[in-house]
Design an enzyme around this catalytic site. Structure first.
Site, PDB file in Angstrom:
ATOM      1  N   LYS A  52       0.840  -1.213   0.000  1.00 11.48           N
ATOM      2  CA  LYS A  52       0.000   0.000   0.000  1.00 11.48           C
ATOM      3  C   LYS A  52       0.870   1.256   0.000  1.00 11.48           C
ATOM      4  CE  LYS A  52      -3.762  -2.509   2.210  1.00 11.48           C
ATOM      5  NZ  LYS A  52      -4.534  -2.830   3.426  1.00 11.48           N
ATOM      6  N   GLN A 100      -4.665  -1.761   9.784  1.00 12.15           N
ATOM      7  CA  GLN A 100      -4.526  -3.056   9.134  1.00 12.15           C
ATOM      8  C   GLN A 100      -5.055  -4.161  10.048  1.00 12.15           C
ATOM      9  OE1 GLN A 100      -3.580  -3.395   5.958  1.00 12.15           O
ATOM     10  NE2 GLN A 100      -3.816  -5.623   5.985  1.00 12.15           N
ATOM     11  N   ASP A 123     -11.050   2.341   4.028  1.00 10.89           N
ATOM     12  CA  ASP A 123     -11.278   0.894   3.921  1.00 10.89           C
ATOM     13  C   ASP A 123     -12.764   0.574   3.734  1.00 10.89           C
ATOM     14  OD1 ASP A 123      -9.125  -0.893   3.958  1.00 10.89           O
ATOM     15  OD2 ASP A 123      -8.778  -0.626   6.107  1.00 10.89           O
TER      16      ASP A 123
HETATM   17  N1  GUN Z   1      -6.721  -7.186   6.183  1.00  6.46           N
HETATM   18  C1  GUN Z   1      -7.034  -7.907   5.080  1.00  6.46           C
HETATM   19  N2  GUN Z   1      -7.565  -7.099   4.127  1.00  6.46           N
HETATM   20  C2  GUN Z   1      -7.599  -5.857   4.664  1.00  6.46           C
HETATM   21  C3  GUN Z   1      -8.039  -4.598   4.159  1.00  6.46           C
HETATM   22  O1  GUN Z   1      -8.532  -4.465   3.034  1.00  6.46           O
HETATM   23  N3  GUN Z   1      -7.888  -3.542   5.008  1.00  6.46           N
HETATM   24  C4  GUN Z   1      -7.379  -3.675   6.266  1.00  6.46           C
HETATM   25  N4  GUN Z   1      -7.298  -2.591   7.029  1.00  6.46           N
HETATM   26  N5  GUN Z   1      -6.973  -4.835   6.756  1.00  6.46           N
HETATM   27  C5  GUN Z   1      -7.079  -5.917   5.953  1.00  6.46           C
END
Ligand code: GUN
Length: 297
Positions: A52, A100, A123
């Site tokens: 990211k 996350q 998100d």
């Molecule tokens: N863990 C797995 N996929 C995601 C996501 O799209 N966002 C976040 N914050 N954590 C994750």
């Protein structure tokens, strides 16, 4: 059989975002800023967050990575995490941020998500965004479902009137994807069925799917006998399985037995290089949107 190329599609979208950001910053507007909170050192989370941060650089965004340690001996206090969320909620230089997941077990994940300002929840996990998505209002959509919808659109795969069967009912993929695909409009208008661990006679459902989405996190779960001839297959699985021949010691394995299923399909996503890269690009699209809203554009 045609491959749904998530890698090429995501590269094209990143270039589109970068061009838009360059045009905006040339007009004196602040570049989008995404912050990510990472707790502990989960291998998968480290990889995703690094990807990211890299995507932010490719799109011309500012990014901040905020790390917290948490061990069994010294667990991170939930209040510390909530205080950091409050700081980011009030930081006018940060357009959007993510926490996350998964978080350590002692932390209440839903309480953390609820503390995020919905306007910065890129998100799309906050109940306000989930609720808006379910009734078809503008919102931040969860990144993986949004990436899947975009992949289908950009490959000219029709969803209107199609039987979409989703295997997996997670809050991150299965449920929000169902909500998006059943809405009225372009890239939606599907008849959606969500199957899960308590579904009886699962193959009776999957064999009726024009579009089958496997999002349950069990390597090679979907086998050729579960798939209709000519179906479109979207594989969301990314389980790490040990592989001594790789430098990392593992490889990513999808939920679909690609080798045997692919010959029966019209379209199929590979793993890796299918849904995964699109998830990150959707997060970039949400962050650009948050920046545009924050700057009143
Ligand atoms: N863990 C797995 N996929 C995601 C996501 O799209 N966002 C976040 N914050 N954590 C994750």
């Amino acid at each position: 059989m045609n491959l749904i190329d998530g890698k090429a599609t995501s590269a094209a979208i990143k270039a589109e975002i970068a061009a838009k950001v360059a045009e905006r910053t040339a007009r004196g507007l602040r570049a989008p800023h995404l912050a990510a909170i990472l707790v502990g050192h989960d291998g998968g989370s480290e990889t995703y967050v690094a990807a990211k941060v890299k995507a932010c650089a490719e799109c011309g965004f500012t990014s901040s990575l905020i790390r917290f340690e948490s061990t069994d001996q010294e667990p991170l206090a939930q209040e510390t995490l909530l205080a950091e969320i409050e700081r980011l909620n009030n930081d006018p230089e940060v357009d959007g941020f993510i926490v996350q997941l998964p978080l350590p077990r002692h932390i209440d994940e839903q309480a953390i998500i609820a503390a995020i300002n919905p306007d910065k929840d890129v998100d799309g996990f906050h109940p306000v965004n989930v609720g808006r998505a379910s009734i078809g209002l503008p919102c931040f959509h969860s990144a993986t479902p949004a990436g899947i919808v975009e992949l289908l659109k950009r490959h000219g795969i029709e969803t209107k009137g199609k039987n979409v069967v989703i295997v997996g009912r997670s809050n991150i993929v299965g449920k929000p994807l169902a909500a998006m695909l059943m809405q009225k409009g372009k890239g939606a208008d599907a008849t959606v069925t969500v199957c899960h661990s308590a579904t009886e006679n699962l193959a009776d459902y999957t064999r009726r799917a024009d579009i089958l989405v496997a999002a349950l996190g069990r390597p090679h779960f979907v086998t050729e006998d579960m798939v209709k001839d000519g179906a479109v297959i979207v594989d969301v699985g990314t389980t790490r399985v040990p592989d001594a021949s790789r430098k990392s010691g593992f490889r990513l394995c999808g939920d679909v037995d690609f080798e045997h299923v692919a010959p029966k399909c019209s379209w199929i996503t590979p793993v890796p290089g299918g849904v995964g890269p699109m998830t990150i690009v959707s997060l970039m699209q949400n962050t650009l949107l948050a920046n545009e809203r924050a700057l009143g554009e």
